[in-house]
Structures are given as C-alpha cells and as structure tokens.
Write a protein that holds these residues in place. Structure first.
Motif, PDB file in Angstrom:
ATOM      1  N   UNK A  19     -42.210  55.884 -33.914  1.00  0.00           N
ATOM      2  CA  UNK A  19     -40.744  55.927 -33.979  1.00  0.00           C
ATOM      3  C   UNK A  19     -40.149  54.882 -34.923  1.00  0.00           C
ATOM      4  N   UNK A  20     -40.699  53.677 -34.970  1.00  0.00           N
ATOM      5  CA  UNK A  20     -40.172  52.637 -35.865  1.00  0.00           C
ATOM      6  C   UNK A  20     -40.371  53.011 -37.334  1.00  0.00           C
ATOM      7  N   UNK A  21     -41.419  53.759 -37.641  1.00  0.00           N
ATOM      8  CA  UNK A  21     -41.628  54.225 -39.007  1.00  0.00           C
ATOM      9  C   UNK A  21     -40.662  55.363 -39.330  1.00  0.00           C
ATOM     10  N   UNK A  22     -40.399  56.227 -38.369  1.00  0.00           N
ATOM     11  CA  UNK A  22     -39.459  57.325 -38.580  1.00  0.00           C
ATOM     12  C   UNK A  22     -38.043  56.807 -38.775  1.00  0.00           C
ATOM     13  N   UNK A  23     -37.691  55.712 -38.118  1.00  0.00           N
ATOM     14  CA  UNK A  23     -36.333  55.161 -38.201  1.00  0.00           C
ATOM     15  C   UNK A  23     -36.170  54.168 -39.344  1.00  0.00           C
ATOM     16  N   UNK A  24     -37.171  54.009 -40.186  1.00  0.00           N
ATOM     17  CA  UNK A  24     -37.139  53.116 -41.353  1.00  0.00           C
ATOM     18  C   UNK A  24     -37.027  51.648 -40.964  1.00  0.00           C
ATOM     19  N   UNK A  25     -37.578  51.282 -39.820  1.00  0.00           N
ATOM     20  CA  UNK A  25     -37.668  49.876 -39.441  1.00  0.00           C
ATOM     21  C   UNK A  25     -38.987  49.316 -39.960  1.00  0.00           C
ATOM     22  N   UNK A  26     -40.036  50.132 -39.884  1.00  0.00           N
ATOM     23  CA  UNK A  26     -41.359  49.768 -40.398  1.00  0.00           C
ATOM     24  C   UNK A  26     -41.724  50.695 -41.554  1.00  0.00           C
ATOM     25  N   UNK A  27     -42.619  50.216 -42.406  1.00  0.00           N
ATOM     26  CA  UNK A  27     -43.096  50.989 -43.553  1.00  0.00           C
ATOM     27  C   UNK A  27     -43.760  52.281 -43.077  1.00  0.00           C
ATOM     28  N   UNK A  28     -43.458  53.396 -43.722  1.00  0.00           N
ATOM     29  CA  UNK A  28     -44.052  54.684 -43.364  1.00  0.00           C
ATOM     30  C   UNK A  28     -45.521  54.768 -43.752  1.00  0.00           C
ATOM     31  N   UNK A  29     -45.987  53.869 -44.620  1.00  0.00           N
ATOM     32  CA  UNK A  29     -47.373  53.900 -45.061  1.00  0.00           C
ATOM     33  C   UNK A  29     -48.273  52.914 -44.316  1.00  0.00           C
ATOM     34  N   UNK A  30     -47.821  51.662 -44.167  1.00  0.00           N
ATOM     35  CA  UNK A  30     -48.691  50.635 -43.582  1.00  0.00           C
ATOM     36  C   UNK A  30     -48.203  50.108 -42.239  1.00  0.00           C
ATOM     37  N   UNK A  56     -42.789  49.616 -48.003  1.00  0.00           N
ATOM     38  CA  UNK A  56     -42.458  48.202 -48.165  1.00  0.00           C
ATOM     39  C   UNK A  56     -42.572  47.701 -49.608  1.00  0.00           C
ATOM     40  N   UNK A  57     -43.548  48.149 -50.365  1.00  0.00           N
ATOM     41  CA  UNK A  57     -43.735  47.636 -51.719  1.00  0.00           C
ATOM     42  C   UNK A  57     -44.382  48.712 -52.591  1.00  0.00           C
ATOM     43  N   UNK A  58     -44.203  48.625 -53.909  1.00  0.00           N
ATOM     44  CA  UNK A  58     -44.809  49.621 -54.797  1.00  0.00           C
ATOM     45  C   UNK A  58     -46.334  49.678 -54.686  1.00  0.00           C
ATOM     46  N   UNK A  59     -46.979  48.568 -54.339  1.00  0.00           N
ATOM     47  CA  UNK A  59     -48.440  48.536 -54.235  1.00  0.00           C
ATOM     48  C   UNK A  59     -48.905  48.576 -52.781  1.00  0.00           C
ATOM     49  N   UNK A  60     -48.081  49.088 -51.886  1.00  0.00           N
ATOM     50  CA  UNK A  60     -48.410  49.189 -50.463  1.00  0.00           C
ATOM     51  C   UNK A  60     -49.653  50.057 -50.275  1.00  0.00           C
ATOM     52  N   UNK A  61     -50.574  49.576 -49.489  1.00  0.00           N
ATOM     53  CA  UNK A  61     -51.794  50.318 -49.199  1.00  0.00           C
ATOM     54  C   UNK A  61     -51.638  51.031 -47.866  1.00  0.00           C
ATOM     55  N   UNK A  62     -51.636  52.352 -47.907  1.00  0.00           N
ATOM     56  CA  UNK A  62     -51.469  53.135 -46.688  1.00  0.00           C
ATOM     57  C   UNK A  62     -52.676  52.968 -45.792  1.00  0.00           C
ATOM     58  N   UNK A  63     -52.403  52.710 -44.533  1.00  0.00           N
ATOM     59  CA  UNK A  63     -53.461  52.633 -43.534  1.00  0.00           C
ATOM     60  C   UNK A  63     -53.329  53.758 -42.532  1.00  0.00           C
ATOM     61  N   UNK A  64     -52.386  54.658 -42.755  1.00  0.00           N
ATOM     62  CA  UNK A  64     -52.173  55.780 -41.865  1.00  0.00           C
ATOM     63  C   UNK A  64     -51.405  55.375 -40.627  1.00  0.00           C
ATOM     64  N   UNK A  65     -51.310  56.284 -39.686  1.00  0.00           N
ATOM     65  CA  UNK A  65     -50.537  56.009 -38.477  1.00  0.00           C
ATOM     66  C   UNK A  65     -51.368  55.263 -37.440  1.00  0.00           C
ATOM     67  N   UNK A  66     -52.586  54.889 -37.780  1.00  0.00           N
ATOM     68  CA  UNK A  66     -53.451  54.192 -36.827  1.00  0.00           C
ATOM     69  C   UNK A  66     -53.376  52.675 -37.006  1.00  0.00           C
ATOM     70  N   UNK A  67     -52.303  52.179 -37.604  1.00  0.00           N
ATOM     71  CA  UNK A  67     -52.143  50.734 -37.775  1.00  0.00           C
ATOM     72  C   UNK A  67     -52.056  50.066 -36.417  1.00  0.00           C
ATOM     73  N   UNK A  68     -52.651  48.901 -36.265  1.00  0.00           N
ATOM     74  CA  UNK A  68     -52.620  48.232 -34.970  1.00  0.00           C
ATOM     75  C   UNK A  68     -51.197  47.884 -34.546  1.00  0.00           C
ATOM     76  N   UNK A  69     -50.939  48.002 -33.268  1.00  0.00           N
ATOM     77  CA  UNK A  69     -49.628  47.657 -32.722  1.00  0.00           C
ATOM     78  C   UNK A  69     -49.611  46.156 -32.455  1.00  0.00           C
ATOM     79  N   UNK A  70     -48.596  45.473 -32.987  1.00  0.00           N
ATOM     80  CA  UNK A  70     -48.537  44.022 -32.789  1.00  0.00           C
ATOM     81  C   UNK A  70     -47.622  43.635 -31.679  1.00  0.00           C
TER      82      UNK A  70
END
Length: 70
Positions: A19-30, A56-70
């Motif tokens: 949800x945070x990625x969908x709402x543009x709070x977090x990067x959709x890629x990382x 977040x940045x032009x050189x953002x490395x996508x890690x998919x939707x499996x990024x660890x929850x902090x």
C-alpha cells in the motif's frame, strides 16, 4: 491525462505492490521511502482506478515487492 489500461512491461504490477508503494510514499521499485526526491515512472489503471507510480532515483535498483519490511 492519458492513462493506459494495461501496465507496460517496465512498470511493476500494482497488485503486487505494498500500500505505501501504491500511495507514492515508498518507491515502487525498491520500497525505500521517497521523501521529496521522487521521479514519476508512469501512470496505469488497476481495477479501474488510476495509479501514478513513483521511483526514488534514476539509478534505483528494483528489488521487487519482496523488499524487507522495516
């Protein structure tokens, strides 16, 4: 505003984003917090609703939707 009905292959699947990625709070890629330095990836529709995805940045490395929850 032109919104495509299907996601181009370069954009992540909205259904798999947190949800945070969908709402543009977090990067959709990382899944890192965007802050004030986001860049627009593109606009798509999912279940009839428009979504504008941000990264977040032009050189953002996508890690998919499996990024660890902090």
């Amino acid at each position: 505003m032109s919104i495509s009905t299907t996601a181009p292959s370069s954009l992540p699947d909205v259904a798999r984003l947190r949800p945070r990625q969908q709402m543009a709070i977090d990067c959709a890629l990382c899944a890192r917090p965007l802050g004030a330095s986001g860049r627009r990836l593109g606009e798509i529709r999912h279940r009839g609703l428009p979504f504008r995805l941000w990264a977040c940045a032009p050189n953002c490395q996508a890690v998919g939707s499996a990024a660890p929850i902090s």
